[in-house]
Design a protein around this motif. Structure first.
Motif, short mmCIF file in Angstrom:
data_model
loop_
_atom_site.label_atom_id
_atom_site.label_comp_id
_atom_site.label_asym_id
_atom_site.label_seq_id
_atom_site.Cartn_x
_atom_site.Cartn_y
_atom_site.Cartn_z
N UNK A 32 0.78 -1.23 0.00
CA UNK A 32 0.00 0.00 0.00
C UNK A 32 0.83 1.29 0.00
N UNK A 33 2.11 1.21 0.35
CA UNK A 33 2.90 2.42 0.59
C UNK A 33 2.99 3.34 -0.63
N UNK A 34 2.97 2.79 -1.84
CA UNK A 34 3.13 3.62 -3.03
C UNK A 34 1.89 3.62 -3.91
N UNK A 35 0.76 3.25 -3.34
CA UNK A 35 -0.48 3.25 -4.12
C UNK A 35 -0.90 4.67 -4.46
N UNK A 36 -0.73 5.60 -3.51
CA UNK A 36 -1.10 6.99 -3.72
C UNK A 36 0.06 7.90 -3.33
N UNK A 40 1.27 16.07 1.26
CA UNK A 40 2.04 16.98 2.10
C UNK A 40 1.20 17.85 3.00
N UNK A 41 -0.09 17.59 3.05
CA UNK A 41 -0.97 18.38 3.91
C UNK A 41 -1.76 17.47 4.84
N UNK A 42 -2.65 16.69 4.26
CA UNK A 42 -3.38 15.72 5.08
C UNK A 42 -2.56 14.47 5.30
N UNK A 43 -1.70 14.15 4.33
CA UNK A 43 -0.90 12.93 4.42
C UNK A 43 0.57 13.28 4.21
N UNK A 44 1.34 13.08 5.26
CA UNK A 44 2.76 13.45 5.24
C UNK A 44 3.64 12.24 4.96
N UNK A 45 4.68 12.44 4.16
CA UNK A 45 5.63 11.37 3.85
C UNK A 45 6.36 10.92 5.12
N UNK A 50 1.40 5.39 15.52
CA UNK A 50 1.98 5.16 16.85
C UNK A 50 1.38 3.92 17.51
N UNK A 51 0.22 3.49 17.03
CA UNK A 51 -0.44 2.31 17.61
C UNK A 51 -0.01 1.03 16.91
N UNK A 52 -0.11 1.02 15.58
CA UNK A 52 0.22 -0.19 14.82
C UNK A 52 1.72 -0.33 14.54
N UNK A 53 2.46 0.78 14.68
CA UNK A 53 3.90 0.77 14.41
C UNK A 53 4.19 0.39 12.95
N UNK A 54 3.36 0.89 12.03
CA UNK A 54 3.59 0.68 10.60
C UNK A 54 3.66 2.03 9.92
N UNK A 55 4.35 2.07 8.78
CA UNK A 55 4.40 3.30 7.99
C UNK A 55 3.01 3.55 7.40
N UNK A 56 2.55 4.78 7.49
CA UNK A 56 1.19 5.08 7.05
C UNK A 56 1.18 5.47 5.58
N UNK A 57 0.56 4.65 4.73
CA UNK A 57 0.41 5.04 3.32
C UNK A 57 -0.51 6.25 3.21
N UNK A 58 -0.35 6.99 2.12
CA UNK A 58 -1.26 8.10 1.87
C UNK A 58 -2.69 7.60 1.80
N UNK A 59 -3.61 8.38 2.37
CA UNK A 59 -5.04 8.10 2.39
C UNK A 59 -5.43 7.00 3.37
#
Length: 226
Positions: A32-36, A40-45, A50-59
């Motif tokens: 999912x990381x590069x799907x969208x 830079x506003x709602x979704x930051x690179x 902090x809960x799941x300890x995973x990188x958050x994909x956009x959206x």
């Protein structure tokens, strides 16, 4: 594009309450990381949950109820007790359409029954006497009162179902609008937090492409190992 069944897991149900919405875990986050792109506003690179300890994909967004980060998160629906995300939103739309159609059908059948009662009893041809002893032809106000006193449960149900139909139809149209503009409920509400900065939806690719994306959710392109 990753096989759809793989992303949804072992569930074969077509109900939105049982389908996986697109939970993101450490083992599948690469899907999912590069799907969208990140806006830079709602979704930051580089953001991390902090809960799941995973990188958050956009959206994506963490759902506190399901305790999962969800790909293309729309909202958590209490009707189906599940998140609405990338992989079950089309079934949620079908669910809403079915509910709306059923509500209108019940309203139509109930109204048809009451109209049939009025026609068979020739109520509109009759007269009534008011408190002053004056005779008047039956009008709409008297007819509604008569039907409510004669069939109180049916008339009350008709009023309730008509109101429910309007609410469901309005909500269905709202979700359909979001689909056609490639937005989620989560994103539609968020821009109000950024009034000091201009926001532009970078994810919309035209009505047709947006609707195709609902049918075939985007995932990251994974390079095959040689």
């Amino acid at each position: 594009m990753v096989p759809y069944r793989t992303l949804m897991g072992s569930s074969d149900s077509t109900l939105p309450c049982f389908l996986s919405s697109g939970a993101i875990t450490k083992s599948n986050q690469a899907l999912f990381l590069h799907a969208y792109p990140y806006d830079g506003l709602m979704f930051e690179t580089g953001a991390e949950c902090v809960t799941c300890k995973v990188k958050k994909p956009a959206r994506s967004k963490h759902c506190g109820v399901c305790n999962d980060c969800v790909h293309r998160f729309d909202h958590h629906c209490i009707w189906v007790n599940n998140c609405v995300g990338a992989f079950n939103i089309k079934y949620f739309l079908a669910y809403l359409f079915t509910l709306t159609s059923m509500a209108f059908s019940i309203a139509g059948l109930t109204a048809a029954f009451l109209i049939q009662v009025v026609l068979l009893s020739n109520l509109m041809q009759g007269h009534y006497t008011d408190v002053h002893g004056e005779e008047h032809p039956v009008d709409a106000s008297f007819l509604i009162q008569h039907l409510f006193l004669t069939f109180p449960r049916i008339v009350f149900m008709l009023g309730f179902v008509v109101l429910l139909s309007i609410i469901l139809a309005s909500y269905f149209c709202f979700i359909l609008y979001l689909v056609m503009t490639n937005q989620m409920s989560n994103e539609w509400f968020k821009p109000s937090r950024f009034k000091h900065r201009s926001y532009r939806n970078i994810y919309s690719r035209g009505v047709w492409s947006n609707m195709v994306e609902i049918a075939r959710p985007l995932t990251s392109h994974i390079k095959k190992r040689r």
